[in-house]
Every structure is written in structure tokens, then in C-alpha cells.
Scaffold this active site. Structure first.
Site, PDB file in Angstrom:
ATOM      1  N   HIS A  81     -24.159  14.654  -4.468  1.00 24.97           N
ATOM      2  CA  HIS A  81     -23.901  14.633  -3.013  1.00 24.97           C
ATOM      3  C   HIS A  81     -23.335  13.278  -2.579  1.00 24.97           C
ATOM      4  O   HIS A  81     -23.505  12.884  -1.423  1.00 24.97           O
ATOM      5  CB  HIS A  81     -25.171  14.934  -2.205  1.00 24.97           C
ATOM      6  N   SER A  87       0.418  -3.034   2.696  1.00 20.88           N
ATOM      7  CA  SER A  87       0.670  -2.415   3.991  1.00 20.88           C
ATOM      8  C   SER A  87       1.731  -3.238   4.707  1.00 20.88           C
ATOM      9  O   SER A  87       1.786  -4.453   4.556  1.00 20.88           O
ATOM     10  CB  SER A  87      -0.625  -2.398   4.800  1.00 20.88           C
ATOM     11  N   LYS A 123      -4.076  -5.732   2.814  1.00 24.55           N
ATOM     12  CA  LYS A 123      -4.268  -4.432   2.176  1.00 24.55           C
ATOM     13  C   LYS A 123      -3.706  -4.335   0.762  1.00 24.55           C
ATOM     14  O   LYS A 123      -2.666  -4.868   0.437  1.00 24.55           O
ATOM     15  CB  LYS A 123      -3.598  -3.335   3.024  1.00 24.55           C
ATOM     16  N   ASN A 162      -3.399  -0.908  -1.434  1.00 26.59           N
ATOM     17  CA  ASN A 162      -3.695   0.526  -1.372  1.00 26.59           C
ATOM     18  C   ASN A 162      -3.572   1.203  -2.737  1.00 26.59           C
ATOM     19  O   ASN A 162      -2.615   0.947  -3.464  1.00 26.59           O
ATOM     20  CB  ASN A 162      -2.748   1.205  -0.379  1.00 26.59           C
ATOM     21  N   GLU A 208      -4.025   8.173  -5.270  1.00 22.09           N
ATOM     22  CA  GLU A 208      -3.904   9.038  -4.085  1.00 22.09           C
ATOM     23  C   GLU A 208      -2.803  10.071  -4.287  1.00 22.09           C
ATOM     24  O   GLU A 208      -2.959  11.242  -3.936  1.00 22.09           O
ATOM     25  CB  GLU A 208      -3.560   8.200  -2.844  1.00 22.09           C
TER      26      GLU A 208
END
Ligand code: ARG
Length: 467
Positions: free
Chosen positions: A162, A283, A289, A291, A296
Site C-alpha cells: 500500500h 525545468s 529541478k 526531472n 516517466e
């Protein structure tokens, strides 16, 4: 695209030319040119067999084969002019053959053959080749994961259910979970490859052939182990494409789960890993940032591959026997999914190889969240308590610690014994994450010995399949 006006190979019964819009709409040449090598290999085998069966002369067969080889070279040299008016790869090649060897001899190649069994053959050849390619990429990724597991055996991380901290596990054990998925993916692809081992050539348009074709000879030349048993099925079967797309989809689903974890793990909150700079982007507005674009995107592309599977299944659903033009829609989803899978596997392999593992941060979090509570409950069971009761007692201990902002390791022996007189000094041997990991030494568990077993077995799995 403006098409020239070559002669239609099927033009005999037509009096009006094909509408240009129709030509563009029905053409598949823009994508099925990818099957040129398979199409030529199939035609060469067919021509040789026609000669050997004396359906055409051996000298005509030799001329056809030489012409086909020449066309292959033209395509590979980028000198071949593909034409939309000639619809697909089969007719583009045959029409060029007519220019190369003359219409009289070229016109004999299609004896006892239809584009329907021709395209079924091309697809099978293509799939067999590409499945082997994907299988070897799967093995490479598996190997990198095993190497990273073997190189980080002392790293303990929190295991989750979970997405809540559950029990500590070895980081290697977690990586090896993905190895198991990849091994199943590999075997599924191998099964699919095996089921594509029959040649459909000789099925004709749908009913078979009245020429004395030697189907097995063609099958042997092309590396198939046998021939298909029903001509109607053979020309309308796209199960191999569907299976490959399912196998690709599940493989991508596995990669997407892994990538989701990489995204989470590389966040400041988790800080379990650091992705190499070369796999991230910045970014345009937030200077700090970094990323995780690559994981992704793999995660995102998994949806696209599942989409290809669904597209093919819906295309095939309810199609009457035998060939229907709808089936031309099988190729783009297949090609797109294949390219996506190949690209994802390649980049994933490098990304995992270069992954930096933040073992201190993992270890710190492995000890948080009362992650060894189950060990304590098991400890009381060994002292004679029923598990449900020991669960209750440890639950109360956790609640007490939470209310008083304490960890298990902060409690004194007196405090422990207020929860149960069965607690003694030896409880300190089960309290630490390392103790919990060591204790899970049943086959398949996270103890070091068991993880080492799996690493060994997987190395053997890879060696057996790399021959
Ligand atoms: N381009 C066609 C396809 O991909 C080849 C088979 C065409 N057969 C036909 N009867 N129109 O499906």
C-alpha cells in the site's frame, strides 16, 4: 504524395482508373516497405521451389532470384522508388521485377501464390526475427539487473505494501523481483516465436493451390519447422501479431512499474537512488529541478503499447473468414509497439547500469515505521503465544511508542515486560532491520542466502539462453 501511373498488376477486369484518393487511402507501402527483406526472401524461396517442381523452368527461376536480389540491393542502397499507386510492398517489388527481368518471366513468380499467403508469410518471418531481437534485449536488461543485485548485496531498504513501509528487504531482492518478471517475459516471447514456426505459403488466396507446390521445401528454406494445416486459417490468422503485442504490453507494464518506482525513489522524499544527469532534464523555469524524464516516458509509452494491442484485437474481432482488407491495419500497431519496446529496453538497460544507489538513506528508512513489528510478533509466537494475541500485544507496543514519540530501540526491558512477561533480553536480536532480513531464509525470501540462490539461478538462465 503525387503518384506516377504504373500499370496495376490486377488491372485486367477494370475499365476505369483508380481514384487517386482511393489509391492513397488503400495503400500500405508507406509502412509495409519495412517488410521488404522478408517479402524478397519469401519470393526467392517460392521461385526456387517453382523451378524445382518444374512448374516454371529452372532458368526462369534463376533469373527471378537474381532479379529479386538486385531489387533488394536497390532498396538497401536507397535507390528504389516506392509508389503509392502500386499499393503495397508486394506489388512494388513485383512491378520492379517486371522492369528488371521483363514482364514475361516476372509474370511467372506469382504462380500458385496470392498476396494473402504472401503477407501472412512476410509477417511470420518478420515476427520471428524481431521477437529474437527483443528477447536478446530482455536478456541484457536482466543481466544488468543481476549485476546490480550482486554488487549491492548489503543494502537494506524498506519493503512496501500500500506504499506504506511494511518489512525491510534487501535492495537486491527488490531488483530480483523485476528479474523474475523479465524471465517470464522472455519465456512468453520464446513461446510466441515457437508458435510462429509454420509456413503459410501454399494457402493461396484462401482455398489452397492446384499446383504441385512443395510447401515443405519453402518452409525448410525459410527456417520454419513445418507448414500450416488449414488454408483459410493460415491467410486470416493474425494470432502471432496479437500474441506479440500482448507480450510487449505486459513487458511494458513491468517496465512501467519499475519506472514508477524509479520516479518515486529519485524524489527528495525517498532519496533511495540518484539517476545519472544524462538521463534527466531540467525545468525551463525552476532552476533547481532535475526531472526523471526517461522513467516517466517509459511509463507513459507503456500505454501506447497496450493501445496497439487493443487496436489489433478490435480490428480482428468479428472479421469473417478469410482475408479482409481490415487486416492491413495490423502492421502499424505492430511496428509502433515493436519500436517502442526496443527503445524502452535499450534505454532502461543503460539507465539501470548507471543508477547511483543511496544505501544510507535506504537503510535509515528501513528502520523507520516500526518495520520489524512482525518480527516481534513472531518472537512471541516462538515463546508460545498464539499469533493473533502476539499481534495484539505488539500493536499496543507500537501505539505506546507512537504516543510517546519513542522507537522500539528506546524502550527499557521493564517497559517491554509491561506489554508481555515473555519479552526478554533476546528480543534485541530481532529488532533491527538486518535481523528481520536474515530471518527470512525460506526459499524465495529476502535473506542473503536466498537472494544469492536467485542470482545464481538467473545467471544460469541467461547462460542457457545466450548460446
Ligand atoms: N497490403 C495487404 C495487407 O497488408 C496485402 C494483402 C492484400 N490482399 C488483398 N487481397 N488485397 O494486408
Amino acid at each position: 504524395m503525387k503518384s506516377q501511373k504504373p500499370k496495376k498488376l490486377w488491372g485486367g477486369r477494370f475499365t476505369a482508373p483508380t481514384d487517386e484518393l482511393v489509391e492513397e487511402f488503400t495503400a500500405s507501402i508507406n509502412f509495409d516497405q519495412r517488410l521488404y527483406a522478408e517479402d524478397i526472401a519469401g519470393s526467392v524461396a517460392h521461385a526456387r521451389m517453382l523451378g524445382s517442381q518444374k512448374i516454371i523452368s529452372v532458368s526462369d527461376a534463376d533469373i527471378l532470384i537474381a532479379g529479386l536480389q538486385q531489387i533488394k540491393e536497390e532498396i538497401e542502397a536507397g535507390e528504389f522508388a516506392f509508389s503509392v499507386a502500386l499499393e503495397d510492398i508486394h506489388m512494388n517489388i513485383e512491378s520492379r521485377l517486371s522492369e528488371v527481368v521483363g514482364p514475361e518471366i516476372a509474370g511467372r513468380l506469382h504462380t500458385g501464390r496470392s498476396r494473402n499467403d504472401q503477407v501472412a508469410l512476410d509477417l511470420r518471418l518478420f515476427l520471428r526475427h524481431q521477437l529474437s531481437r527483443v528477447m536478446s534485449l530482455v536478456l541484457k536488461l536482466t543481466e544488468v539487473l543481476v549485476d546490480r543485485s550482486a554488487g549491492n548485496l548489503n543494502v537494506i531498504m524498506p519493503g512496501f505494501t500500500h506504499l506504506q513501509q511494511a518489512q525491510p528487504v534487501l535492495f537486491s531482492h527488490h531488483l530480483m523481483a523485476y528479474v523474475e518478471m523479465l524471465k517470464r517475459d522472455y519465456e512468453r516471447l520464446a513461446d510466441c516465436h515457437d508458435r510462429l514456426s509454420l509456413s503459410p505459403l501454399g494457402s493461396g488466396a484462401l482455398a489452397g493451390s492446384s499446383f504441385p507446390l512443395d510447401r515443405q521445401m519453402v518452409a525448410d528454406e525459410l527456417g520454419f519447422s513445418g507448414i500450416t494445416a488449414n488454408s483459410l486459417d493460415a491467410v486470416s490468422d493474425r494470432d502471432g501479431v496479437a500474441e506479440a503485442l500482448f507480450d510487449f504490453s505486459l513487458l511494458m507494464v513491468h517496465l512501467s512499474r519499475f519506472c514508477e518506482e524509479l520516479v518515486l525513489w529519485s524524489s527528495v522524499q525517498f532519496n533511495f537512488i540518484t539517476l545519472s544527469d544524462s538521463f534527466c532534464t531540467g525545468s525551463s523555469i525552476m532552476p533547481q529541478k532535475k526531472n526523471p524524464d526517461v522513467p516517466e516516458l517509459i511509463r507513459g509509452k507503456s500505454g501506447r503499447v497496450v493501445g496497439s494491442l487493443v487496436s489489433l484485437l478490435i480490428t480482428m474481432k468479428s472479421l469473417p473468414l478469410a482475408y479482409n482488407k481490415d487486416m492491413q491495419e495490423d502492421k502499424e500497431p505492430l511496428f509502433d509497439a515493436l519500436d517502442t519496446v526496443v527503445g524502452s529496453l535499450r534505454i532502461m538497460t543503460t539507465m539501470i547500469r548507471e543508477l547511483k544507489i543511496n544505501s544510507d538513506s535506504m537503510a535509515e528508512q528501513a528502520g523507520a515505521g516500526f518495520s520489524t513489528a512482525t518480527e516481534l510478533a513472531d518472537y512471541l509466537v516462538r515463546k508460545g503465544l498464539p499469533f493473533r494475541l502476539s499481534h495484539e500485544i505488539v500493536g499496543k507496543t507500537v501505539s505506546f511508542c507512537e504516543q510517546n514519540d519513542l522507537l522500539f530501540t528506546d524502550l527499557t526491558m521493564d517497559q517491554w515486560q509491561q506489554f508481555s512477561p515473555l519479552f526478554h533480553e533476546d528480543l534485541f536480536t530481532v529488532l533491527l532491520p538486518q535481523d528481520s532480513v536474515d530471518a527470512k531464509d525460506l526459499f524465495g525470501g529476502t535473506a542473503l542466502v536466498r537472494v544469492l540462490d536467485q542470482i545464481k539461478l538467473t545467471r544460469q538462465f541467461i547462460a542457457d539462453r545466450s548460446k
